[in-house]
Motif scaffolding. Structure first.
Motif, PDB file in Angstrom:
ATOM      1  N   THR A 149       0.799  -1.231   0.000  1.00 52.79           N
ATOM      2  CA  THR A 149       0.000   0.000   0.000  1.00 52.79           C
ATOM      3  C   THR A 149       0.829   1.277   0.000  1.00 52.79           C
ATOM      4  O   THR A 149       0.309   2.349  -0.298  1.00 52.79           O
ATOM      5  CB  THR A 149      -0.929   0.024   1.223  1.00 52.79           C
ATOM      6  N   ARG A 150       2.089   1.188   0.343  1.00 50.37           N
ATOM      7  CA  ARG A 150       2.908   2.395   0.443  1.00 50.37           C
ATOM      8  C   ARG A 150       3.181   2.998  -0.923  1.00 50.37           C
ATOM      9  O   ARG A 150       3.525   2.300  -1.877  1.00 50.37           O
ATOM     10  CB  ARG A 150       4.229   2.124   1.164  1.00 50.37           C
ATOM     11  N   LYS A 151       3.048   4.303  -1.000  1.00 53.50           N
ATOM     12  CA  LYS A 151       3.279   5.031  -2.243  1.00 53.50           C
ATOM     13  C   LYS A 151       4.757   4.963  -2.641  1.00 53.50           C
ATOM     14  O   LYS A 151       5.647   4.932  -1.784  1.00 53.50           O
ATOM     15  CB  LYS A 151       2.858   6.491  -2.061  1.00 53.50           C
ATOM     16  N   LYS A 152       5.007   4.953  -3.951  1.00 57.94           N
ATOM     17  CA  LYS A 152       6.375   4.985  -4.460  1.00 57.94           C
ATOM     18  C   LYS A 152       6.627   6.306  -5.178  1.00 57.94           C
ATOM     19  O   LYS A 152       5.705   6.935  -5.699  1.00 57.94           O
ATOM     20  CB  LYS A 152       6.630   3.825  -5.422  1.00 57.94           C
ATOM     21  N   ALA A 153       7.887   6.718  -5.196  1.00 57.06           N
ATOM     22  CA  ALA A 153       8.274   7.954  -5.874  1.00 57.06           C
ATOM     23  C   ALA A 153       9.449   7.672  -6.793  1.00 57.06           C
ATOM     24  O   ALA A 153      10.332   6.869  -6.488  1.00 57.06           O
ATOM     25  CB  ALA A 153       8.658   9.026  -4.853  1.00 57.06           C
ATOM     26  N   GLU A 154       9.445   8.356  -7.932  1.00 57.05           N
ATOM     27  CA  GLU A 154      10.536   8.211  -8.898  1.00 57.05           C
ATOM     28  C   GLU A 154      11.727   9.031  -8.443  1.00 57.05           C
ATOM     29  O   GLU A 154      11.583  10.165  -7.987  1.00 57.05           O
ATOM     30  CB  GLU A 154      10.058   8.684 -10.264  1.00 57.05           C
ATOM     31  N   HIS A 155      12.910   8.437  -8.543  1.00 55.43           N
ATOM     32  CA  HIS A 155      14.122   9.145  -8.113  1.00 55.43           C
ATOM     33  C   HIS A 155      15.260   8.787  -9.061  1.00 55.43           C
ATOM     34  O   HIS A 155      15.409   7.622  -9.465  1.00 55.43           O
ATOM     35  CB  HIS A 155      14.482   8.753  -6.675  1.00 55.43           C
ATOM     36  N   LYS A 156      16.062   9.789  -9.396  1.00 55.81           N
ATOM     37  CA  LYS A 156      17.170   9.579 -10.330  1.00 55.81           C
ATOM     38  C   LYS A 156      18.368   9.002  -9.598  1.00 55.81           C
ATOM     39  O   LYS A 156      18.764   9.495  -8.550  1.00 55.81           O
ATOM     40  CB  LYS A 156      17.536  10.900 -11.006  1.00 55.81           C
ATOM     41  N   SER A 157      18.949   7.968 -10.182  1.00 57.22           N
ATOM     42  CA  SER A 157      20.130   7.360  -9.592  1.00 57.22           C
ATOM     43  C   SER A 157      21.386   8.069 -10.092  1.00 57.22           C
ATOM     44  O   SER A 157      21.332   8.961 -10.933  1.00 57.22           O
ATOM     45  CB  SER A 157      20.190   5.864  -9.936  1.00 57.22           C
ATOM     46  N   GLU A 158      22.521   7.633  -9.586  1.00 56.35           N
ATOM     47  CA  GLU A 158      23.789   8.288  -9.915  1.00 56.35           C
ATOM     48  C   GLU A 158      24.126   8.190 -11.401  1.00 56.35           C
ATOM     49  O   GLU A 158      24.754   9.084 -11.964  1.00 56.35           O
ATOM     50  CB  GLU A 158      24.905   7.657  -9.077  1.00 56.35           C
ATOM     51  N   ASP A 159      23.686   7.105 -12.053  1.00 48.23           N
ATOM     52  CA  ASP A 159      23.971   6.935 -13.481  1.00 48.23           C
ATOM     53  C   ASP A 159      22.917   7.596 -14.366  1.00 48.23           C
ATOM     54  O   ASP A 159      22.945   7.452 -15.594  1.00 48.23           O
ATOM     55  CB  ASP A 159      24.103   5.448 -13.827  1.00 48.23           C
ATOM     56  N   GLY A 160      21.983   8.337 -13.755  1.00 46.37           N
ATOM     57  CA  GLY A 160      20.979   9.062 -14.517  1.00 46.37           C
ATOM     58  C   GLY A 160      19.701   8.287 -14.767  1.00 46.37           C
ATOM     59  O   GLY A 160      18.723   8.844 -15.270  1.00 46.37           O
ATOM     60  N   ARG A 161      19.702   7.010 -14.410  1.00 41.71           N
ATOM     61  CA  ARG A 161      18.503   6.188 -14.609  1.00 41.71           C
ATOM     62  C   ARG A 161      17.476   6.507 -13.526  1.00 41.71           C
ATOM     63  O   ARG A 161      17.815   6.752 -12.377  1.00 41.71           O
ATOM     64  CB  ARG A 161      18.864   4.709 -14.558  1.00 41.71           C
ATOM     65  N   LYS A 162      16.200   6.480 -13.896  1.00 42.08           N
ATOM     66  CA  LYS A 162      15.127   6.737 -12.937  1.00 42.08           C
ATOM     67  C   LYS A 162      14.499   5.427 -12.492  1.00 42.08           C
ATOM     68  O   LYS A 162      14.142   4.591 -13.310  1.00 42.08           O
ATOM     69  CB  LYS A 162      14.055   7.642 -13.552  1.00 42.08           C
ATOM     70  N   ASP A 163      14.381   5.268 -11.176  1.00 40.72           N
ATOM     71  CA  ASP A 163      13.725   4.097 -10.609  1.00 40.72           C
ATOM     72  C   ASP A 163      12.702   4.553  -9.585  1.00 40.72           C
ATOM     73  O   ASP A 163      12.740   5.697  -9.103  1.00 40.72           O
ATOM     74  CB  ASP A 163      14.749   3.172  -9.944  1.00 40.72           C
ATOM     75  N   LYS A 164      11.798   3.649  -9.214  1.00 37.17           N
ATOM     76  CA  LYS A 164      10.802   3.959  -8.200  1.00 37.17           C
ATOM     77  C   LYS A 164      11.177   3.299  -6.879  1.00 37.17           C
ATOM     78  O   LYS A 164      11.571   2.129  -6.850  1.00 37.17           O
ATOM     79  CB  LYS A 164       9.415   3.507  -8.662  1.00 37.17           C
ATOM     80  N   TYR A 165      11.030   4.078  -5.795  1.00 39.81           N
ATOM     81  CA  TYR A 165      11.361   3.613  -4.461  1.00 39.81           C
ATOM     82  C   TYR A 165      10.201   3.914  -3.516  1.00 39.81           C
ATOM     83  O   TYR A 165       9.408   4.823  -3.760  1.00 39.81           O
ATOM     84  CB  TYR A 165      12.623   4.323  -3.946  1.00 39.81           C
ATOM     85  N   PHE A 166      10.132   3.154  -2.431  1.00 40.68           N
ATOM     86  CA  PHE A 166       9.125   3.434  -1.424  1.00 40.68           C
ATOM     87  C   PHE A 166       9.360   4.823  -0.842  1.00 40.68           C
ATOM     88  O   PHE A 166      10.495   5.204  -0.550  1.00 40.68           O
ATOM     89  CB  PHE A 166       9.168   2.381  -0.314  1.00 40.68           C
ATOM     90  N   LEU A 167       8.255   5.564  -0.665  1.00 36.60           N
ATOM     91  CA  LEU A 167       8.334   6.967  -0.240  1.00 36.60           C
ATOM     92  C   LEU A 167       7.995   7.105   1.243  1.00 36.60           C
ATOM     93  O   LEU A 167       6.978   6.585   1.707  1.00 36.60           O
ATOM     94  CB  LEU A 167       7.360   7.801  -1.074  1.00 36.60           C
ATOM     95  N   PHE A 168       8.840   7.848   1.966  1.00 39.20           N
ATOM     96  CA  PHE A 168       8.630   8.127   3.384  1.00 39.20           C
ATOM     97  C   PHE A 168       8.726   9.626   3.637  1.00 39.20           C
ATOM     98  O   PHE A 168       9.330  10.363   2.867  1.00 39.20           O
ATOM     99  CB  PHE A 168       9.678   7.407   4.242  1.00 39.20           C
ATOM    100  N   TYR A 169       8.131  10.028   4.760  1.00 38.55           N
ATOM    101  CA  TYR A 169       8.230  11.406   5.228  1.00 38.55           C
ATOM    102  C   TYR A 169       8.844  11.428   6.615  1.00 38.55           C
ATOM    103  O   TYR A 169       8.910  10.402   7.307  1.00 38.55           O
ATOM    104  CB  TYR A 169       6.844  12.069   5.237  1.00 38.55           C
ATOM    105  N   ASP A 170       9.279  12.581   7.027  1.00 36.87           N
ATOM    106  CA  ASP A 170       9.875  12.760   8.346  1.00 36.87           C
ATOM    107  C   ASP A 170       8.892  12.317   9.430  1.00 36.87           C
ATOM    108  O   ASP A 170       7.713  12.658   9.402  1.00 36.87           O
ATOM    109  CB  ASP A 170      10.260  14.227   8.537  1.00 36.87           C
ATOM    110  N   GLY A 171       9.405  11.552  10.399  1.00 40.84           N
ATOM    111  CA  GLY A 171       8.579  11.128  11.526  1.00 40.84           C
ATOM    112  C   GLY A 171       7.823   9.837  11.315  1.00 40.84           C
ATOM    113  O   GLY A 171       7.236   9.289  12.257  1.00 40.84           O
TER     114      GLY A 171
END
Length: 311
Positions: free
Chosen positions: A21-43
């Motif tokens: 159920t946890r939302k995922k967010a797209e994030h660019k890696s060091e080689d420029g490729r975009k992948d989706k990771y589980f998204l968290f917030y502070d706390g």
């Protein structure tokens, strides 16, 4: 392959309790490729399971302890190998002993402080990850699971417009105005350029969005500029009294929030660069710093001013 007891004799998996159920967010890696990771917030709490699967059923796995860590760290590319950890939490899952069969361990890090935004830039990377480790006498067995953290802030009560007159004496005098001084990452920059005096044969005018990444301190400061966007707002020669409208949609560009002195390691700022080019290809520009933000909520940027220059 295990030869005389050497080699990896088990596999490790890290499974989050709310992975479905946890939302995922797209994030660019060091080689420029975009992948989706589980998204968290502070706390937010980070909880899940560590699964240790023996590769050779019936064969015992001796270990010096099993643990899981939640880590937030900054890596400066010019200083690789030195990871600056600003979050480091550890849970011991099993005391030293042996495993005779595959086993799963529960873990929970409650209300974890995640003070900074995940970021991958030209010279720096800020990442959060879970790491599970089975301690071995010779070589540990470990597995990492990266997650992405977004920071949230509220929209500012005071967000005044920018209005300024700049020019070169007896040659060019313009007035420009932007509707706000702070923008979120899916905002629209609205403004206008008003020509008060034009004695230069202007051929072209554009707005550039420039990201400036600053890493290091003191004599070891590195500045990296990256032009995120070039947006043409005029093609042809303006005349005195002419007004050029500006409407620039930010959602289509790869922007991050502005970051100021993150853990005393790096900063990220954005600039709106108004560029005029004359018929002799000379460039006249005025640079304005902006503060950006994002997410379902807001993320910040600020204002400083530079003289109109010819380069």
């Amino acid at each position: 392959m295990s030869f005389f007891g050497f080699g990896q004799t088990a596999d490790i998996d890290i499974i989050l309790n709310d992975a479905e159920t946890r939302k995922k967010a797209e994030h660019k890696s060091e080689d420029g490729r975009k992948d989706k990771y589980f998204l968290f917030y502070d706390g937010e709490t980070v909880a899940g399971k560590v699964s240790v699967t023996l590769k050779y059923p019936g064969k015992r796995l001796e270990h010096s302890g099993i643990r899981v860590e939640f880590v937030g760290q900054i890596e400066l590319y010019y200083d690789r190998g030195n990871h600056h950890e600003f979050v480091s939490l550890v849970k011991d899952l099993a005391r030293p002993g042996e495993l005779t069969q595959s086993q799963t361990f529960d873990f929970e890090f409650t209300h974890v402080e995640k003070p900074y935004e995940s970021y991958t830039g030209q010279n720096v990377k800020l990442r959060y990850f879970l790491r599970a480790t089975v301690g071995r006498r010779l070589t540990d067995i470990s597995k990492e699971l990266d997650v992405v953290v977004h920071t949230l802030s509220t929209y500012p009560d005071l967000n005044s417009s920018i209005k300024m007159e700049v020019g070169i004496e007896d040659c060019l005098h313009i007035e420009f105005e932007y509707n706000k001084s702070k923008y979120h990452l899916r905002d629209v920059i609205v403004g206008k350029i008003y020509f008060l005096l034009v004695r230069i044969k202007i051929r072209h005018m554009e707005i550039d969005i420039i990201k400036r990444e600053t890493t290091g301190t003191g004599p070891n400061v590195y500045h990296e500029n990256d032009t995120i966007a070039k947006y043409e707002i005029m093609d042809g020669a303006p005349v005195r009294g002419e007004s050029i409208p500006i409407r620039l949609f930010l959602a289509g560009y790869e922007l991050t929030p502005s970051m100021r002195d993150v853990n005393k390691k790096f900063s990220v700022r954005y600039f709106l660069n108004l560029v005029l080019i004359d018929e002799e290809e000379r460039r006249y520009f005025k640079q304005q710093a902006s503060r950006l933000s994002e997410n379902e909520a807001f993320r910040d940027r600020g204002i400083s001013q530079y003289l109109l220059e010819v380069v």
